[in-house]
Design a protein around this motif. Structure first.
Motif, PDB file in Angstrom:
ATOM      1  N   VAL A 153      -9.535  -1.921  12.590  1.00  0.00           N
ATOM      2  CA  VAL A 153      -8.132  -2.050  12.168  1.00  0.00           C
ATOM      3  C   VAL A 153      -8.031  -1.703  10.688  1.00  0.00           C
ATOM      4  O   VAL A 153      -7.134  -0.983  10.258  1.00  0.00           O
ATOM      5  CB  VAL A 153      -7.622  -3.479  12.453  1.00  0.00           C
ATOM      6  N   LYS A 189       0.857  -1.210   0.000  1.00  0.00           N
ATOM      7  CA  LYS A 189       0.000   0.000   0.000  1.00  0.00           C
ATOM      8  C   LYS A 189       0.885   1.250   0.000  1.00  0.00           C
ATOM      9  O   LYS A 189       0.621   2.217  -0.711  1.00  0.00           O
ATOM     10  CB  LYS A 189      -0.936  -0.001   1.204  1.00  0.00           C
ATOM     11  N   VAL A 231      -7.806   1.753  15.192  1.00  0.00           N
ATOM     12  CA  VAL A 231      -6.561   1.181  15.716  1.00  0.00           C
ATOM     13  C   VAL A 231      -5.439   1.399  14.714  1.00  0.00           C
ATOM     14  O   VAL A 231      -5.586   1.081  13.530  1.00  0.00           O
ATOM     15  CB  VAL A 231      -6.738  -0.335  15.974  1.00  0.00           C
ATOM     16  N   ARG A 232      -4.327   1.947  15.161  1.00  0.00           N
ATOM     17  CA  ARG A 232      -3.148   2.110  14.311  1.00  0.00           C
ATOM     18  C   ARG A 232      -1.959   1.563  15.091  1.00  0.00           C
ATOM     19  O   ARG A 232      -1.589   2.111  16.137  1.00  0.00           O
ATOM     20  CB  ARG A 232      -2.924   3.587  13.927  1.00  0.00           C
ATOM     21  N   VAL A 233      -1.360   0.495  14.588  1.00  0.00           N
ATOM     22  CA  VAL A 233      -0.340  -0.226  15.364  1.00  0.00           C
ATOM     23  C   VAL A 233       0.899   0.643  15.608  1.00  0.00           C
ATOM     24  O   VAL A 233       1.305   1.429  14.752  1.00  0.00           O
ATOM     25  CB  VAL A 233       0.042  -1.550  14.653  1.00  0.00           C
ATOM     26  N   HIS A 236      -5.364 -13.471  -0.591  1.00  0.00           N
ATOM     27  CA  HIS A 236      -5.842 -14.747  -0.046  1.00  0.00           C
ATOM     28  C   HIS A 236      -4.834 -15.395   0.891  1.00  0.00           C
ATOM     29  O   HIS A 236      -4.865 -16.613   1.094  1.00  0.00           O
ATOM     30  CB  HIS A 236      -6.190 -15.718  -1.188  1.00  0.00           C
ATOM     31  N   THR A 237      -3.926 -14.613   1.457  1.00  0.00           N
ATOM     32  CA  THR A 237      -2.911 -15.200   2.335  1.00  0.00           C
ATOM     33  C   THR A 237      -3.561 -15.829   3.560  1.00  0.00           C
ATOM     34  O   THR A 237      -4.380 -15.211   4.226  1.00  0.00           O
ATOM     35  CB  THR A 237      -1.927 -14.107   2.821  1.00  0.00           C
ATOM     36  N   GLY A 267      -3.229 -12.500   8.288  1.00  0.00           N
ATOM     37  CA  GLY A 267      -2.133 -12.275   9.232  1.00  0.00           C
ATOM     38  C   GLY A 267      -2.620 -11.815  10.597  1.00  0.00           C
ATOM     39  O   GLY A 267      -2.312 -12.443  11.624  1.00  0.00           O
ATOM     40  N   VAL A 268      -3.380 -10.742  10.638  1.00  0.00           N
ATOM     41  CA  VAL A 268      -3.832 -10.216  11.925  1.00  0.00           C
ATOM     42  C   VAL A 268      -4.858 -11.163  12.552  1.00  0.00           C
ATOM     43  O   VAL A 268      -4.778 -11.502  13.743  1.00  0.00           O
ATOM     44  CB  VAL A 268      -4.460  -8.808  11.780  1.00  0.00           C
ATOM     45  N   ASN A 325     -12.405 -11.646   9.243  1.00  0.00           N
ATOM     46  CA  ASN A 325     -11.200 -12.060   8.507  1.00  0.00           C
ATOM     47  C   ASN A 325     -10.229 -12.698   9.487  1.00  0.00           C
ATOM     48  O   ASN A 325      -9.222 -12.109   9.875  1.00  0.00           O
ATOM     49  CB  ASN A 325     -10.535 -10.923   7.729  1.00  0.00           C
ATOM     50  N   ARG A 343     -19.531 -13.736   3.350  1.00  0.00           N
ATOM     51  CA  ARG A 343     -19.709 -13.537   1.912  1.00  0.00           C
ATOM     52  C   ARG A 343     -20.842 -14.435   1.408  1.00  0.00           C
ATOM     53  O   ARG A 343     -21.361 -14.232   0.326  1.00  0.00           O
ATOM     54  CB  ARG A 343     -18.391 -13.791   1.177  1.00  0.00           C
ATOM     55  N   SER A 374     -13.669 -17.928   4.705  1.00  0.00           N
ATOM     56  CA  SER A 374     -14.290 -18.740   3.655  1.00  0.00           C
ATOM     57  C   SER A 374     -14.282 -20.209   4.079  1.00  0.00           C
ATOM     58  O   SER A 374     -13.526 -20.610   4.970  1.00  0.00           O
ATOM     59  CB  SER A 374     -13.516 -18.572   2.343  1.00  0.00           C
TER      60      SER A 374
HETATM   61  N1  LIG Z   1      -4.481  -0.249  11.335  1.00  0.00           N
HETATM   62  C1  LIG Z   1      -3.386  -0.971  11.473  1.00  0.00           C
HETATM   63  O1  LIG Z   1      -2.485  -0.612  12.250  1.00  0.00           O
HETATM   64  C2  LIG Z   1      -3.262  -2.237  10.694  1.00  0.00           C
HETATM   65  C3  LIG Z   1      -2.347  -3.215  11.099  1.00  0.00           C
HETATM   66  C4  LIG Z   1      -2.302  -4.414  10.404  1.00  0.00           C
HETATM   67  C5  LIG Z   1      -3.140  -4.622   9.312  1.00  0.00           C
HETATM   68  N2  LIG Z   1      -3.992  -3.637   8.917  1.00  0.00           N
HETATM   69  C6  LIG Z   1      -4.908  -3.858   7.784  1.00  0.00           C
HETATM   70  O2  LIG Z   1      -5.809  -4.889   8.173  1.00  0.00           O
HETATM   71  C7  LIG Z   1      -6.186  -5.642   7.019  1.00  0.00           C
HETATM   72  C8  LIG Z   1      -5.915  -7.127   7.275  1.00  0.00           C
HETATM   73  O3  LIG Z   1      -4.496  -7.311   7.356  1.00  0.00           O
HETATM   74  P1  LIG Z   1      -3.892  -8.785   7.266  1.00  0.00           P
HETATM   75  O4  LIG Z   1      -2.431  -8.669   7.366  1.00  0.00           O
HETATM   76  O5  LIG Z   1      -4.597  -9.690   8.197  1.00  0.00           O
HETATM   77  O6  LIG Z   1      -4.307  -9.136   5.744  1.00  0.00           O
HETATM   78  P2  LIG Z   1      -4.088 -10.451   4.924  1.00  0.00           P
HETATM   79  O7  LIG Z   1      -3.254 -11.415   5.704  1.00  0.00           O
HETATM   80  O8  LIG Z   1      -3.619 -10.079   3.569  1.00  0.00           O
HETATM   81  O9  LIG Z   1      -5.566 -11.038   4.778  1.00  0.00           O
HETATM   82  C9  LIG Z   1      -5.773 -12.085   3.879  1.00  0.00           C
HETATM   83  C10 LIG Z   1      -7.009 -12.858   4.302  1.00  0.00           C
HETATM   84  O10 LIG Z   1      -8.167 -12.039   4.170  1.00  0.00           O
HETATM   85  C11 LIG Z   1      -9.258 -12.893   3.949  1.00  0.00           C
HETATM   86  N3  LIG Z   1     -10.420 -12.085   3.540  1.00  0.00           N
HETATM   87  C12 LIG Z   1     -10.462 -11.158   2.562  1.00  0.00           C
HETATM   88  N4  LIG Z   1     -11.706 -10.608   2.502  1.00  0.00           N
HETATM   89  C13 LIG Z   1     -12.445 -11.222   3.461  1.00  0.00           C
HETATM   90  C14 LIG Z   1     -13.806 -11.130   3.891  1.00  0.00           C
HETATM   91  N5  LIG Z   1     -14.655 -10.261   3.320  1.00  0.00           N
HETATM   92  N6  LIG Z   1     -14.221 -11.915   4.904  1.00  0.00           N
HETATM   93  C15 LIG Z   1     -13.377 -12.789   5.496  1.00  0.00           C
HETATM   94  N7  LIG Z   1     -12.073 -12.938   5.144  1.00  0.00           N
HETATM   95  C16 LIG Z   1     -11.635 -12.150   4.128  1.00  0.00           C
HETATM   96  C17 LIG Z   1      -8.708 -13.852   2.919  1.00  0.00           C
HETATM   97  O11 LIG Z   1      -9.452 -15.021   2.918  1.00  0.00           O
HETATM   98  P3  LIG Z   1      -9.969 -15.681   1.522  1.00  0.00           P
HETATM   99  O12 LIG Z   1      -8.757 -16.314   0.900  1.00  0.00           O
HETATM  100  O13 LIG Z   1     -10.990 -16.660   1.981  1.00  0.00           O
HETATM  101  O14 LIG Z   1     -10.532 -14.557   0.691  1.00  0.00           O
HETATM  102  C18 LIG Z   1      -7.281 -14.081   3.450  1.00  0.00           C
HETATM  103  O15 LIG Z   1      -7.205 -15.223   4.290  1.00  0.00           O
HETATM  104  C19 LIG Z   1      -5.401  -5.042   5.844  1.00  0.00           C
HETATM  105  O16 LIG Z   1      -6.214  -4.092   5.208  1.00  0.00           O
HETATM  106  C20 LIG Z   1      -4.228  -4.344   6.531  1.00  0.00           C
HETATM  107  O17 LIG Z   1      -3.675  -3.297   5.756  1.00  0.00           O
HETATM  108  C21 LIG Z   1      -4.075  -2.465   9.580  1.00  0.00           C
END
Ligand SMILES: NC(=O)c1ccc[n+]([C@@H]2O[C@H](COP(=O)([O-])OP(=O)(O)OC[C@H]3O[C@@H](n4cnc5c(N)ncnc54)[C@H](OP(=O)(O)O)[C@@H]3O)[C@@H](O)[C@H]2O)c1
Length: 306
Positions: A231, A45, A251-253, A296-297, A152-153, A148, A192, A173
């Motif tokens: 988040v 991003k 929330v902002r880490v 899809h991670t 990762g989170v 979700n 979904r 999913s």
């Molecule tokens: N504010 C902060 O400080 C902060 C910190 C960390 C992360 N974030 C943000 O938080 C978000 C999540 O981060 P992450 O690292 O966990 O992302 P990630 O690991 O890339 O998330 C991937 C997962 O999201 C699932 N997913 C996507 N859309 C979904 C939905 N509508 N319902 C359920 N699962 C869904 C996917 O599953 P499928 O394969 O089944 O689609 C996949 O397993 C990102 O936007 C990131 O930028 C913000």
């Protein structure tokens, strides 16, 4: 040392592998010979140049490092050369074989934990930890919806909420349902395919890791007096607000060594584990980021400095 960085914005293809001198630690700092780095969506991003707040160029992505302390600055007493450590350095700086950090954002890692496993933890686990801290309540006995839960989170948030005695509902999913149950979730729902309208308004906490809790109707599942921890999404929302009797927190880490020590102890006790979806060498960081962008991670993508 090798470092992966972008000298201009414009996406993950702008990354280049450079070689520069390793930095020297100043007073109160430690230098880490980095063995593994975490990959997070914020990395691509920021590289896009379209994030609301952009770091200066050259941009070194990377919000997670794990490795070995190889030099300490004046006044550092808590770490010595040879200590295995991990850290969330902030949203940038991690994609490098050497990094200098103030000692109070660094924490030790247990002997049974590998550097790739450790590098998968700091940013995502601190995010979950700080989100639950914003709510401030003891989670024991509360119903926590992790929207979700497979990413990762979410994959660490489920484990942290379970370790604190919550009843955890993970959204994921069908393909990820067993994985999320294996993390300790009591229930798994795919919003979904399932309308939230069919569920009771009895959640105490909603951890929104998608950013669509209002539009998708998930917000309406949170009981009055409950909370939404934003988040993802809510970029223009205030830091804290009350909507329909539900308090939301943006929330902002932030780096935090004390919290990281508690997370490290959870890993040692077997309460928190990293699930690594894929590992790439540092030089292939662009490929790792392309995989993250697909969205899809399951768990985390990790880079290694081999
Ligand atoms: N504010 C902060 O400080 C902060 C910190 C960390 C992360 N974030 C943000 O938080 C978000 C999540 O981060 P992450 O690292 O966990 O992302 P990630 O690991 O890339 O998330 C991937 C997962 O999201 C699932 N997913 C996507 N859309 C979904 C939905 N509508 N319902 C359920 N699962 C869904 C996917 O599953 P499928 O394969 O089944 O689609 C996949 O397993 C990102 O936007 C990131 O930028 C913000």
């Amino acid at each position: 040392m090798r470092i992966v960085r972008a000298h201009e914005f414009g996406g993950v293809d702008k990354l280049v592998l450079d070689t520069i001198d390793a930095p020297a630690p100043g007073p109160g700092q430690v230098r880490i010979a980095v063995r593994a780095m975490g990959v997070n969506p914020v990395d691509w991003k920021l590289l896009s140049g379209k994030a609301p707040v952009l770091p200066p160029l050259p941009l070194v992505p990377g919000g997670d490092v794990a490795g070995v302390v190889d030099a300490v600055g004046e006044g550092v007493t808590g770490f010595a050369r040879g200590d295995r450590v991990f850290a969330h350095p902030g949203l940038t700086g991690g994609y490098a074989e050497s990094i200098v950090l103030v000692d109070d954002i660094v924490a030790p890692i247990g002997g049974d934990i590998t550097c790739p496993q450790a590098a998968a933890i700091p940013l995502v686990a601190l995010t979950a930890w700080q989100a639950f801290a914003a709510d401030g309540r003891d989670l024991s006995g509360l119903k926590v919806l992790v929207h979700n839960a497979a990413g990762g989170v979410g994959s660490v948030a489920v484990q942290i909420a379970k370790a604190r005695g919550a009843h955890v509902i993970g959204s994921a999913s069908d393909a990820n349902a067993e994985f999320v149950r294996g993390l300790g979730a009591d229930e798994v729902v795919d919003f979904r395919n399932t309308s939230p309208g069919s569920m009771a308004r009895d959640m105490d906490v909603l951890l929104d890791l998608v950013g669509n809790s209002l539009e998708s109707g998930l917000w309406a599942l949170v009981r009055e007096g409950g909370s939404v921890l934003r988040v993802a999404g809510g970029a223009t929302a205030p830091a804290e607000e009350v909507v329909d009797g539900v308090r939301s927190y943006k929330v902002r880490v932030r780096p935090n060594g004390a919290q990281l020590r508690e997370l490290s102890a959870m890993m040692d006790r077997g309460e928190l584990r990293a699930d690594i979806a894929a590992t790439f060498p540092l030089a292939a960081a662009t490929d790792a980021l392309r995989l993250s962008m697909v969205g899809h991670t399951r768990g985390k993508i990790v880079l290694t400095a081999d």
